[in-house]
Write an enzyme that holds these catalytic residues in place. Sequence first.
Site, PDB file in Angstrom:
ATOM      1  N   CYS A 147       0.855  -1.183   0.000  1.00  0.00           N
ATOM      2  CA  CYS A 147       0.000   0.000   0.000  1.00  0.00           C
ATOM      3  C   CYS A 147       0.893   1.236   0.000  1.00  0.00           C
ATOM      4  O   CYS A 147       2.123   1.138   0.117  1.00  0.00           O
ATOM      5  CB  CYS A 147      -0.893   0.008   1.236  1.00  0.00           C
ATOM      6  SG  CYS A 147       0.048   0.093   2.790  1.00  0.00           S
ATOM      7  N   GLU A 202       1.227  -0.411  16.529  1.00  0.00           N
ATOM      8  CA  GLU A 202       0.361   0.719  16.193  1.00  0.00           C
ATOM      9  C   GLU A 202      -0.523   1.100  17.376  1.00  0.00           C
ATOM     10  O   GLU A 202      -0.721   2.288  17.667  1.00  0.00           O
ATOM     11  CB  GLU A 202      -0.517   0.402  14.975  1.00  0.00           C
ATOM     12  CG  GLU A 202      -1.369   1.596  14.573  1.00  0.00           C
ATOM     13  CD  GLU A 202      -2.449   1.276  13.562  1.00  0.00           C
ATOM     14  OE1 GLU A 202      -3.525   1.911  13.626  1.00  0.00           O
ATOM     15  OE2 GLU A 202      -2.229   0.404  12.690  1.00  0.00           O
ATOM     16  N   THR A 234      -5.753   0.733  12.459  1.00  0.00           N
ATOM     17  CA  THR A 234      -6.089   0.887  11.037  1.00  0.00           C
ATOM     18  C   THR A 234      -6.121  -0.422  10.267  1.00  0.00           C
ATOM     19  O   THR A 234      -6.626  -0.457   9.142  1.00  0.00           O
ATOM     20  CB  THR A 234      -5.078   1.831  10.340  1.00  0.00           C
ATOM     21  OG1 THR A 234      -3.762   1.245  10.408  1.00  0.00           O
ATOM     22  CG2 THR A 234      -5.062   3.206  10.977  1.00  0.00           C
ATOM     23  N   CYS A 270      -7.900   1.701   7.385  1.00  0.00           N
ATOM     24  CA  CYS A 270      -7.354   2.379   6.202  1.00  0.00           C
ATOM     25  C   CYS A 270      -7.947   1.812   4.913  1.00  0.00           C
ATOM     26  O   CYS A 270      -8.425   0.675   4.863  1.00  0.00           O
ATOM     27  CB  CYS A 270      -5.830   2.292   6.201  1.00  0.00           C
ATOM     28  SG  CYS A 270      -5.143   0.819   5.463  1.00  0.00           S
ATOM     29  N   SER A 284       2.200  -9.614  10.684  1.00  0.00           N
ATOM     30  CA  SER A 284       1.405  -8.593   9.995  1.00  0.00           C
ATOM     31  C   SER A 284      -0.073  -8.731  10.339  1.00  0.00           C
ATOM     32  O   SER A 284      -0.715  -9.719   9.994  1.00  0.00           O
ATOM     33  CB  SER A 284       1.603  -8.704   8.484  1.00  0.00           C
ATOM     34  OG  SER A 284       0.618  -7.965   7.793  1.00  0.00           O
ATOM     35  N   SER A 285      -0.630  -7.701  10.994  1.00  0.00           N
ATOM     36  CA  SER A 285      -2.034  -7.738  11.395  1.00  0.00           C
ATOM     37  C   SER A 285      -2.957  -7.836  10.192  1.00  0.00           C
ATOM     38  O   SER A 285      -3.848  -8.693  10.138  1.00  0.00           O
ATOM     39  CB  SER A 285      -2.376  -6.490  12.213  1.00  0.00           C
ATOM     40  OG  SER A 285      -3.756  -6.421  12.487  1.00  0.00           O
ATOM     41  N   ASN A 286      -2.760  -6.978   9.195  1.00  0.00           N
ATOM     42  CA  ASN A 286      -3.705  -6.967   8.070  1.00  0.00           C
ATOM     43  C   ASN A 286      -3.639  -8.270   7.275  1.00  0.00           C
ATOM     44  O   ASN A 286      -4.641  -8.711   6.720  1.00  0.00           O
ATOM     45  CB  ASN A 286      -3.480  -5.733   7.176  1.00  0.00           C
ATOM     46  CG  ASN A 286      -2.292  -5.865   6.264  1.00  0.00           C
ATOM     47  OD1 ASN A 286      -2.392  -6.397   5.163  1.00  0.00           O
ATOM     48  ND2 ASN A 286      -1.143  -5.368   6.696  1.00  0.00           N
ATOM     49  N   SER A 319       2.072  -5.359   3.377  1.00  0.00           N
ATOM     50  CA  SER A 319       3.525  -5.205   3.521  1.00  0.00           C
ATOM     51  C   SER A 319       4.299  -6.289   2.780  1.00  0.00           C
ATOM     52  O   SER A 319       5.507  -6.433   2.969  1.00  0.00           O
ATOM     53  CB  SER A 319       3.909  -5.194   5.009  1.00  0.00           C
ATOM     54  OG  SER A 319       3.268  -6.239   5.709  1.00  0.00           O
TER      55      SER A 319
END
Length: 316
Positions: free
Chosen positions: A16, A130, A168, A198, A226-228, A270
């Site tokens: 992103c 975060e 986010t 986001c 990685s959370s997302n 990421s």
Amino acid sequence: MTAVQEVLLAEPRGFCAGVDRAIEIVERALTKFGRPIYVRHEIVHNTHVVNDLKARGAIFIEELDEVPAGATLVFSAHGVSQAIQREAERRGFRIFDATCPLVSKVHVEVAKLHKEGYEFIMIGHKGHPEVEGTMGQLDSGIHLVEDVADVARVQPAQTEKLAVVTQTTLSVDDASAITAAVQARFPHIRSPKQQDICYATQNRQDAVKLMSTQVDAVVVVGSPSSSNTNRLRELAERLGVPAHMVDDASELQDAWFDGHARIGVTAGASAPEALVQGVVQRLKQLGAVSVRSLDGVRETTQFPLPKGLKLNAPGA
């Protein structure tokens, strides 16, 4: 057993704008100031990205004590607390802030409303950098809830001025459920003007929802930290599709694809595209003869770099 026949690629997937920017900040700092460059926490949560930057002279640290006087320091894309910012400035480091602008937007909102007397309910995962950075914008008056059950237990000092903020990179669906519980308990709570989750997180989750109806299994490329990326795997599983998260193609297991003709592939925000293509090549070795991208949102967002990182411009 059915062999893999087709690969469907989610669109959008992978990097992103905030991740692009964060990596470029470290790369430019290395070019302009030379090695080593110190980075507080992983610049983004991807093993391959971090290892590549380590090889080029980036040193990743958690404590500012590990950074020598006069060094160049980059804050990661996840953001840092006010205490970390103040300490870094006190120590006189040359600082570049790679915090994603969408995370910074949350920090600004928290600071602004705090001055107006607000307390906060933050929806997020305990221990995520975060969350620590956002909660660390204030000394007190910000309360973390991780799930609907937490909402019943939270005890703000007052409820007249209460606002909700979110990490986010959450699951959009999970965050909606928790937000609904917060609003049910605190009917007058202030919500963000725009959702904190986001655009890239939302778009990648929407793409997985679209893809999951068309495939027999899903591969999500990204690192466990990685959370997302974790949310993408969970989302596919929730939609009834077997889903596997891998750092790269070497982690793929042939047995995952027995009886699965059509495989969906996506990547967290990421994860570099080269890793996705490595997975595609491995699936071709397992029999895939067709690879196609699904229709999806075309992302055009770009974020400016901090001042002081122009190259070939003395004193810039």
